[in-house]
Design a protein around this motif. Structure first.
Motif, PDB file in Angstrom:
ATOM      1  N   THR A  35       0.821  -1.214   0.000  1.00  0.00           N
ATOM      2  CA  THR A  35       0.000   0.000   0.000  1.00  0.00           C
ATOM      3  C   THR A  35       0.853   1.261   0.000  1.00  0.00           C
ATOM      4  O   THR A  35       2.004   1.249   0.439  1.00  0.00           O
ATOM      5  N   GLY A  36       0.248   2.331  -0.465  1.00  0.00           N
ATOM      6  CA  GLY A  36       0.940   3.613  -0.481  1.00  0.00           C
ATOM      7  C   GLY A  36       1.268   4.112   0.906  1.00  0.00           C
ATOM      8  O   GLY A  36       2.295   4.769   1.124  1.00  0.00           O
ATOM      9  N   ALA A  37       0.412   3.803   1.883  1.00  0.00           N
ATOM     10  CA  ALA A  37       0.652   4.236   3.259  1.00  0.00           C
ATOM     11  C   ALA A  37       1.922   3.603   3.815  1.00  0.00           C
ATOM     12  O   ALA A  37       2.647   4.220   4.607  1.00  0.00           O
ATOM     13  N   ASP A  38       2.212   2.377   3.404  1.00  0.00           N
ATOM     14  CA  ASP A  38       3.440   1.709   3.854  1.00  0.00           C
ATOM     15  C   ASP A  38       4.666   2.296   3.159  1.00  0.00           C
ATOM     16  O   ASP A  38       5.672   2.598   3.802  1.00  0.00           O
ATOM     17  N   LEU A  39       4.593   2.454   1.853  1.00  0.00           N
ATOM     18  CA  LEU A  39       5.764   2.873   1.088  1.00  0.00           C
ATOM     19  C   LEU A  39       6.078   4.362   1.223  1.00  0.00           C
ATOM     20  O   LEU A  39       7.206   4.780   0.953  1.00  0.00           O
ATOM     21  N   ALA A  40       5.110   5.152   1.636  1.00  0.00           N
ATOM     22  CA  ALA A  40       5.339   6.595   1.787  1.00  0.00           C
ATOM     23  C   ALA A  40       6.500   6.883   2.729  1.00  0.00           C
ATOM     24  O   ALA A  40       7.209   7.885   2.564  1.00  0.00           O
ATOM     25  N   HIS A  41       6.729   5.991   3.684  1.00  0.00           N
ATOM     26  CA  HIS A  41       7.808   6.200   4.656  1.00  0.00           C
ATOM     27  C   HIS A  41       9.189   6.108   4.014  1.00  0.00           C
ATOM     28  O   HIS A  41      10.188   6.490   4.640  1.00  0.00           O
ATOM     29  N   GLY A  42       9.260   5.619   2.784  1.00  0.00           N
ATOM     30  CA  GLY A  42      10.534   5.557   2.088  1.00  0.00           C
ATOM     31  C   GLY A  42      10.771   6.727   1.153  1.00  0.00           C
ATOM     32  O   GLY A  42      11.665   6.687   0.312  1.00  0.00           O
ATOM     33  N   LEU A  43       9.985   7.804   1.333  1.00  0.00           N
ATOM     34  CA  LEU A  43      10.073   8.937   0.411  1.00  0.00           C
ATOM     35  C   LEU A  43      10.561  10.238   1.058  1.00  0.00           C
ATOM     36  O   LEU A  43      10.294  11.320   0.544  1.00  0.00           O
ATOM     37  N   GLN A  44      11.273  10.135   2.145  1.00  0.00           N
ATOM     38  CA  GLN A  44      11.769  11.356   2.789  1.00  0.00           C
ATOM     39  C   GLN A  44      12.705  12.140   1.883  1.00  0.00           C
ATOM     40  O   GLN A  44      12.768  13.367   1.951  1.00  0.00           O
ATOM     41  N   ALA A  45      13.406  11.437   0.996  1.00  0.00           N
ATOM     42  CA  ALA A  45      14.357  12.106   0.109  1.00  0.00           C
ATOM     43  C   ALA A  45      13.682  12.782  -1.080  1.00  0.00           C
ATOM     44  O   ALA A  45      14.344  13.492  -1.842  1.00  0.00           O
ATOM     45  N   TYR A  46      12.374  12.588  -1.250  1.00  0.00           N
ATOM     46  CA  TYR A  46      11.679  13.153  -2.412  1.00  0.00           C
ATOM     47  C   TYR A  46      11.516  14.670  -2.286  1.00  0.00           C
ATOM     48  O   TYR A  46      11.363  15.366  -3.278  1.00  0.00           O
TER      49      TYR A  46
END
Length: 272
Positions: free
Chosen positions: A232-243
């Motif tokens: 899910t997007g809610a799970d993977l969002a945590h890997g986007l701090q560098a975005y």
């Protein structure tokens, strides 16, 4: 659905609220970000438009209608790109279990490895397939929709309107895109121009699946695959701090948008 008079009255009411300070708008870079309203968004079929035409989201006064139109426009492109990725993923999985690979299969795997920026594409062993499968995988629709809405202020940003760029991707060759008005002195990046929005969607997913900055996102996704849980997007969002330079704040914004617009439904119904 609101009738024409209702829409006019709602537009007047929103305008009065903005003037009175009841609704606040803020700027992020060169895009105005509208306030998040706690309403469920029902995606309706997008209006029939000529191929390659982007709806005029700026002219849409009703917030709920604009969101519905935005998701209805973008979702089919996100799903189509994910379908292509998942088809390639299934072929990789199938080939990984074969004892012998044809010359054609080896050539295809080498091409996939290079496309997904793997360093070594010479040996088709367990390490090769394991690394390739962490990259050749879908991006949850909820995450793509939330990021696009955030990056373009619901399709109204200059970069979305003039460059079909719906995810804020940069490029670094002179003339490759649009020069941001707020670009710091000495910087050379531009906001990339795309032939159409579908190309922007494809480039966005490829970026998340290959860039070293998003290795954490790919690891989180792989963990879900191993445990046979929905991605899910809610799970993977945590890997986007560098975005974004906003780091944790950016991730929190994405999670808020996913939740308030009930976007997880598109992940849980996804065949990936």
């Amino acid at each position: 659905m609101l009738n024409k008079i209702d829409k006019i009255m709602l537009g007047v009411l929103l305008a009065l609220l903005v003037l009175s300070g009841g609704i606040h708008w803020h700027l992020v870079g060169e895009k105005a970000v509208e306030p998040e309203l706690p309403v469920a968004v029902v995606v309706e079929e997008a209006e029939e438009l000529p191929a390659g035409t982007v709806p005029d989201f700026s002219s849409m006064v009703d917030v709920k209608a604009k969101k519905s139109a935005f998701f209805g426009f973008l979702l089919p492109m996100v799903q189509k790109e994910n379908d292509t990725i998942l088809q390639n993923r299934q072929r990789v999985i199938a080939l990984s279990s074969q004892s012998e690979l044809t010359e054609n299969d080896q050539s295809w795997l080498s091409d996939m490895g290079r496309k997904y920026r793997m360093r070594d594409v010479s040996a088709f062993d367990e390490i090769f397939f394991g690394e390739l499968l962490t990259r050749v995988d879908m991006i949850p629709a909820s995450l793509a929709l939330a990021q696009s809405a955030n990056e373009t202020a619901w399709g109204t940003s200059r970069f979305a309107r003039q460059g079909n760029n719906f995810f804020g991707q940069w490029c670094f060759s002179p003339g490759c895109g649009i020069v941001p008005g707020a670009r710091p002195q000495g910087e050379t990046y531009e906001v990339q121009k795309f032939e159409d929005v579908a190309a922007s969607v494809s480039a966005y997913m490829h970026n998340l699946n290959t860039n070293h900055q998003y290795k954490t996102l790919r690891q989180l996704r792989e963990q879900r695959r191993v445990s046979k849980e929905p991605v899910t997007g809610a799970d993977l969002a945590h890997g986007l701090q560098a975005y974004s330079i906003r780091c944790v704040e950016y991730v929190e914004e994405l999670l808020s948008m996913i939740n308030s617009n009930k976007l997880l439904q598109y992940d849980l119904n996804d065949k990936g």
